[in-house]
Design a protein around this motif. Structure first.
Motif, PDB file in Angstrom:
ATOM      1  N   ALA A 189     -10.686  -5.851  -6.877  1.00  0.00           N
ATOM      2  CA  ALA A 189      -9.552  -6.156  -6.110  1.00  0.00           C
ATOM      3  C   ALA A 189      -9.504  -7.500  -5.472  1.00  0.00           C
ATOM      4  N   ARG A 214      -4.194  -0.196  -8.908  1.00  0.00           N
ATOM      5  CA  ARG A 214      -5.499   0.303  -7.740  1.00  0.00           C
ATOM      6  C   ARG A 214      -6.636  -0.836  -7.927  1.00  0.00           C
ATOM      7  N   ARG A 215      -6.878  -1.023  -9.216  1.00  0.00           N
ATOM      8  CA  ARG A 215      -7.978  -1.768  -9.369  1.00  0.00           C
ATOM      9  C   ARG A 215      -7.791  -3.098  -8.956  1.00  0.00           C
ATOM     10  N   ALA A 244      -0.631   2.927 -12.575  1.00  0.00           N
ATOM     11  CA  ALA A 244      -1.296   3.219 -11.310  1.00  0.00           C
ATOM     12  C   ALA A 244      -2.727   2.671 -11.081  1.00  0.00           C
ATOM     13  N   THR A 289      -5.205  -4.619  -6.944  1.00  0.00           N
ATOM     14  CA  THR A 289      -4.715  -4.828  -5.525  1.00  0.00           C
ATOM     15  C   THR A 289      -5.567  -4.130  -4.437  1.00  0.00           C
ATOM     16  N   GLY A 333       0.906  -1.216   0.073  1.00  0.00           N
ATOM     17  CA  GLY A 333      -0.091   0.006   0.013  1.00  0.00           C
ATOM     18  C   GLY A 333       0.692   1.173  -0.038  1.00  0.00           C
ATOM     19  N   ASP A 347      -4.127   2.100  -2.471  1.00  0.00           N
ATOM     20  CA  ASP A 347      -4.161   3.310  -2.990  1.00  0.00           C
ATOM     21  C   ASP A 347      -2.663   3.723  -3.610  1.00  0.00           C
ATOM     22  N   VAL A 348      -2.483   3.271  -4.789  1.00  0.00           N
ATOM     23  CA  VAL A 348      -1.011   3.423  -5.467  1.00  0.00           C
ATOM     24  C   VAL A 348      -1.213   5.080  -5.968  1.00  0.00           C
ATOM     25  N   LYS A 349      -0.307   5.666  -5.397  1.00  0.00           N
ATOM     26  CA  LYS A 349       0.026   7.269  -5.994  1.00  0.00           C
ATOM     27  C   LYS A 349       0.838   7.293  -6.994  1.00  0.00           C
TER      28      LYS A 349
END
Length: 171
Positions: free
Chosen positions: A135, A58-59, A54, A61, A36, A64-66
């Motif tokens: 996810a 995000r989808r 990203a 895992t 995360g 909240d990959v920035k």
């Protein structure tokens, strides 16, 4: 001249299945863990590809990959860095190098196309659940430590289905 696959394996570590097979693949001990806290770092020229990766992570895992846009050739701890700095022109317009170590992943290329193909290889190194539309639960998001250098073997990409020798109906 057709490229030759160079595969250097470490005892007990099997080579990942990547399509198309890269020109050069060297495995080493260890793995990079996606968490995360993992950030996607991209230079300005690779920003669109960084957003693509990203969003995909995000989808799949739920993390909240920035995305961080910065001009650097050195990744931070736990980062995935995409950059067009460094001399990768010898790999051509669509070539790339991907280095995954225990503390970071770096994709380098001379163009956006090379960065895109490096991302496709990176996704194949992750568990197959990375292609999930929702996810995934109970997945260890890891990438084997590897060095990959790849470029197209031919000037164009294509597929031919010979229907004159192997007949297929319209259906």
């Amino acid at each position: 001249v057709i490229g030759v696959l160079s595969l250097t394996a470490v005892a007990g570590v099997s080579a990942p299945a990547i399509i198309p097979q890269p020109d050069k693949l060297e495995l080493s001990q260890g793995e990079f863990r996606l968490t995360g806290e993992t950030r996607i770092c991209a230079d300005e020229a690779s920003k669109a590809e960084g957003e693509f990766l990203a969003a995909r992570l995000r989808r799949a895992t739920g993390f909240d990959v920035k995305l961080v846009v910065k001009a650097t050739s050195e990744p931070g701890k736990g980062d995935i860095l995409m950059t067009m700095t460094g001399d990768k022109t010898a790999l051509g317009n669509e070539g790339y190098s991907l280095t995954a170590k225990t503390n970071a992943v770096v994709i380098q290329a001379a163009s956006r196309a090379g960065i895109f193909y490096g991302i496709q290889t990176l996704l194949q190194l992750l568990p197959p659940e990375v292609f999930s539309a929702v996810a995934a639960k109970d997945v260890t998001w890891s990438i084997p430590c590897v060095y990959i250098s790849d470029q197209p073997r031919f000037q164009w990409r294509g597929f031919m289905l010979d229907v004159s020798r192997h007949f297929f109906s319209k259906d």
